[in-house]
Motif scaffolding. Structure first.
Motif, PDB file in Angstrom:
ATOM      1  N   ASP A  12       0.852  -1.187   0.000  1.00 52.34           N
ATOM      2  CA  ASP A  12       0.000   0.000   0.000  1.00 52.34           C
ATOM      3  C   ASP A  12       0.894   1.246   0.000  1.00 52.34           C
ATOM      4  N   LEU A  13       1.097   1.832  -1.172  1.00 57.30           N
ATOM      5  CA  LEU A  13       1.992   2.991  -1.287  1.00 57.30           C
ATOM      6  C   LEU A  13       1.511   4.187  -0.472  1.00 57.30           C
ATOM      7  N   ARG A  14       0.242   4.473  -0.497  1.00 55.16           N
ATOM      8  CA  ARG A  14      -0.284   5.640   0.235  1.00 55.16           C
ATOM      9  C   ARG A  14      -0.028   5.485   1.731  1.00 55.16           C
ATOM     10  N   ARG A  15      -0.272   4.295   2.260  1.00 58.81           N
ATOM     11  CA  ARG A  15      -0.036   4.040   3.681  1.00 58.81           C
ATOM     12  C   ARG A  15       1.439   4.214   4.019  1.00 58.81           C
ATOM     13  N   SER A  16       2.320   3.701   3.166  1.00 59.85           N
ATOM     14  CA  SER A  16       3.754   3.852   3.390  1.00 59.85           C
ATOM     15  C   SER A  16       4.186   5.309   3.266  1.00 59.85           C
ATOM     16  N   GLU A  17       3.609   6.023   2.333  1.00 61.06           N
ATOM     17  CA  GLU A  17       3.937   7.443   2.178  1.00 61.06           C
ATOM     18  C   GLU A  17       3.628   8.198   3.473  1.00 61.06           C
ATOM     19  N   ASN A  32       3.585   5.729  -9.853  1.00 65.76           N
ATOM     20  CA  ASN A  32       2.493   4.789  -9.614  1.00 65.76           C
ATOM     21  C   ASN A  32       2.882   3.612  -8.730  1.00 65.76           C
ATOM     22  N   HIS A  33       4.126   3.187  -8.815  1.00 68.39           N
ATOM     23  CA  HIS A  33       4.567   1.967  -8.138  1.00 68.39           C
ATOM     24  C   HIS A  33       5.750   2.202  -7.206  1.00 68.39           C
ATOM     25  N   TYR A  34       6.127   3.481  -6.986  1.00 68.41           N
ATOM     26  CA  TYR A  34       7.408   3.740  -6.340  1.00 68.41           C
ATOM     27  C   TYR A  34       7.401   5.081  -5.615  1.00 68.41           C
ATOM     28  N   LEU A  35       8.014   5.095  -4.428  1.00 67.00           N
ATOM     29  CA  LEU A  35       8.240   6.317  -3.657  1.00 67.00           C
ATOM     30  C   LEU A  35       9.709   6.374  -3.280  1.00 67.00           C
ATOM     31  N   ARG A  36      10.269   7.564  -3.324  1.00 69.26           N
ATOM     32  CA  ARG A  36      11.644   7.720  -2.855  1.00 69.26           C
ATOM     33  C   ARG A  36      11.691   8.914  -1.918  1.00 69.26           C
ATOM     34  N   PHE A  37      12.332   8.706  -0.780  1.00 63.86           N
ATOM     35  CA  PHE A  37      12.424   9.709   0.260  1.00 63.86           C
ATOM     36  C   PHE A  37      13.882  10.088   0.468  1.00 63.86           C
ATOM     37  N   SER A  47      13.686   4.115  -0.364  1.00 67.13           N
ATOM     38  CA  SER A  47      12.573   3.996  -1.295  1.00 67.13           C
ATOM     39  C   SER A  47      11.679   2.816  -0.969  1.00 67.13           C
ATOM     40  N   VAL A  48      10.466   2.926  -1.487  1.00 65.22           N
ATOM     41  CA  VAL A  48       9.427   1.922  -1.267  1.00 65.22           C
ATOM     42  C   VAL A  48       8.822   1.626  -2.633  1.00 65.22           C
ATOM     43  N   GLU A  49       8.712   0.335  -2.947  1.00 62.47           N
ATOM     44  CA  GLU A  49       8.089  -0.028  -4.215  1.00 62.47           C
ATOM     45  C   GLU A  49       6.891  -0.927  -3.969  1.00 62.47           C
ATOM     46  N   LEU A  50       5.899  -0.782  -4.808  1.00 55.11           N
ATOM     47  CA  LEU A  50       4.673  -1.554  -4.701  1.00 55.11           C
ATOM     48  C   LEU A  50       4.938  -3.005  -5.098  1.00 55.11           C
ATOM     49  N   VAL A  51       4.529  -3.940  -4.240  1.00 52.55           N
ATOM     50  CA  VAL A  51       4.673  -5.370  -4.498  1.00 52.55           C
ATOM     51  C   VAL A  51       3.341  -6.052  -4.189  1.00 52.55           C
ATOM     52  N   ASP A  52       3.171  -7.252  -4.702  1.00 56.04           N
ATOM     53  CA  ASP A  52       1.940  -7.993  -4.450  1.00 56.04           C
ATOM     54  C   ASP A  52       1.838  -8.461  -2.999  1.00 56.04           C
ATOM     55  N   ALA A  97      15.234   2.168  19.993  1.00 53.56           N
ATOM     56  CA  ALA A  97      13.839   1.769  20.105  1.00 53.56           C
ATOM     57  C   ALA A  97      13.487   1.006  18.834  1.00 53.56           C
ATOM     58  N   TRP A  98      12.563   0.059  18.945  1.00 57.34           N
ATOM     59  CA  TRP A  98      12.184  -0.777  17.806  1.00 57.34           C
ATOM     60  C   TRP A  98      10.700  -0.645  17.518  1.00 57.34           C
ATOM     61  N   LEU A  99      10.376  -0.647  16.220  1.00 58.15           N
ATOM     62  CA  LEU A  99       8.999  -0.614  15.766  1.00 58.15           C
ATOM     63  C   LEU A  99       8.930  -1.293  14.413  1.00 58.15           C
ATOM     64  N   ARG A 100       7.737  -1.377  13.874  1.00 50.43           N
ATOM     65  CA  ARG A 100       7.552  -1.962  12.544  1.00 50.43           C
ATOM     66  C   ARG A 100       6.769  -0.978  11.697  1.00 50.43           C
ATOM     67  N   ASP A 101       7.093  -0.958  10.407  1.00 48.56           N
ATOM     68  CA  ASP A 101       6.315  -0.109   9.514  1.00 48.56           C
ATOM     69  C   ASP A 101       5.004  -0.835   9.209  1.00 48.56           C
ATOM     70  N   PRO A 102       4.091  -0.210   8.480  1.00 47.34           N
ATOM     71  CA  PRO A 102       2.785  -0.845   8.232  1.00 47.34           C
ATOM     72  C   PRO A 102       2.850  -2.195   7.521  1.00 47.34           C
ATOM     73  N   ASP A 103       3.948  -2.498   6.817  1.00 47.84           N
ATOM     74  CA  ASP A 103       4.093  -3.797   6.151  1.00 47.84           C
ATOM     75  C   ASP A 103       4.863  -4.802   6.996  1.00 47.84           C
ATOM     76  N   GLY A 104       5.232  -4.420   8.212  1.00 53.33           N
ATOM     77  CA  GLY A 104       5.917  -5.341   9.111  1.00 53.33           C
ATOM     78  C   GLY A 104       7.431  -5.291   9.059  1.00 53.33           C
ATOM     79  N   HIS A 105       8.025  -4.389   8.274  1.00 47.84           N
ATOM     80  CA  HIS A 105       9.482  -4.260   8.230  1.00 47.84           C
ATOM     81  C   HIS A 105       9.982  -3.751   9.579  1.00 47.84           C
TER      82      HIS A 105
END
Length: 138
Positions: A12-17, A32-37, A47-52, A97-105
């Motif tokens: 979910d690119l929007r959620r990651s953004e 459409n499939h990629y974000l770079r910060f 960067s974050v790329e859209l995957v299935d 400190a430790w946390l996870r991003d919305p995709d579990g990374h």
């Protein structure tokens, strides 16, 4: 050689953004499939790329250093971000400190100061080490 960027997958690119902007990264490319910060300090990018799907068993840990770690964690917690562990001083002389991003990374927010590159147990500079010649008697 310098590390330029790390790319991870998201479903979910929007959620990651939203998440990575909340973390403090600046969005510099959006497709459409990629974000770079860009990281707020230095010239590293992320960067974050859209995957299935994001593999559940992958164990990559991404470290972001912050000079004001406790304030950053308090700000994120106030914004609703859950942490696996809150800032704590570690035996390797980092505060992390430790946390996870919305995709579990797995993400580590830390402060190490001079100990990041120069801990007391750092091996000597390779240029200053003397190595025995091949075949030399020991």
């Amino acid at each position: 050689m310098r590390l330029n960027q790390i790319t991870i997958g998201t479903t979910d690119l929007r959620r990651s953004e939203r998440f990575y902007e909340l973390l403090g990264l600046q969005l510099i490319v959006k497709e459409n499939h990629y974000l770079r910060f860009q990281c707020p300090e230095g010239d590293s990018t992320f960067s974050v790329e859209l995957v299935d799907s994001v593999p559940g068993g992958a164990q990559v840990s991404i470290y972001f250093e912050s000079d004001d770690l406790d304030d950053q964690c308090a700000r994120l917690r106030a914004a609703g971000v859950d942490f696996d562990s809150l800032p704590a001083d570690m035996s390797w002389l980092w505060r992390e400190a430790w946390l996870r991003d919305p995709d579990g990374h797995r993400l580590c927010l830390f402060h190490a100061g001079a100990n990041r590159l120069n801990p007391p147990w750092r091996i000597p500079d390779p240029a200053s080490r003397s190595w025995p010649s091949p075949g030399a008697a020991e």
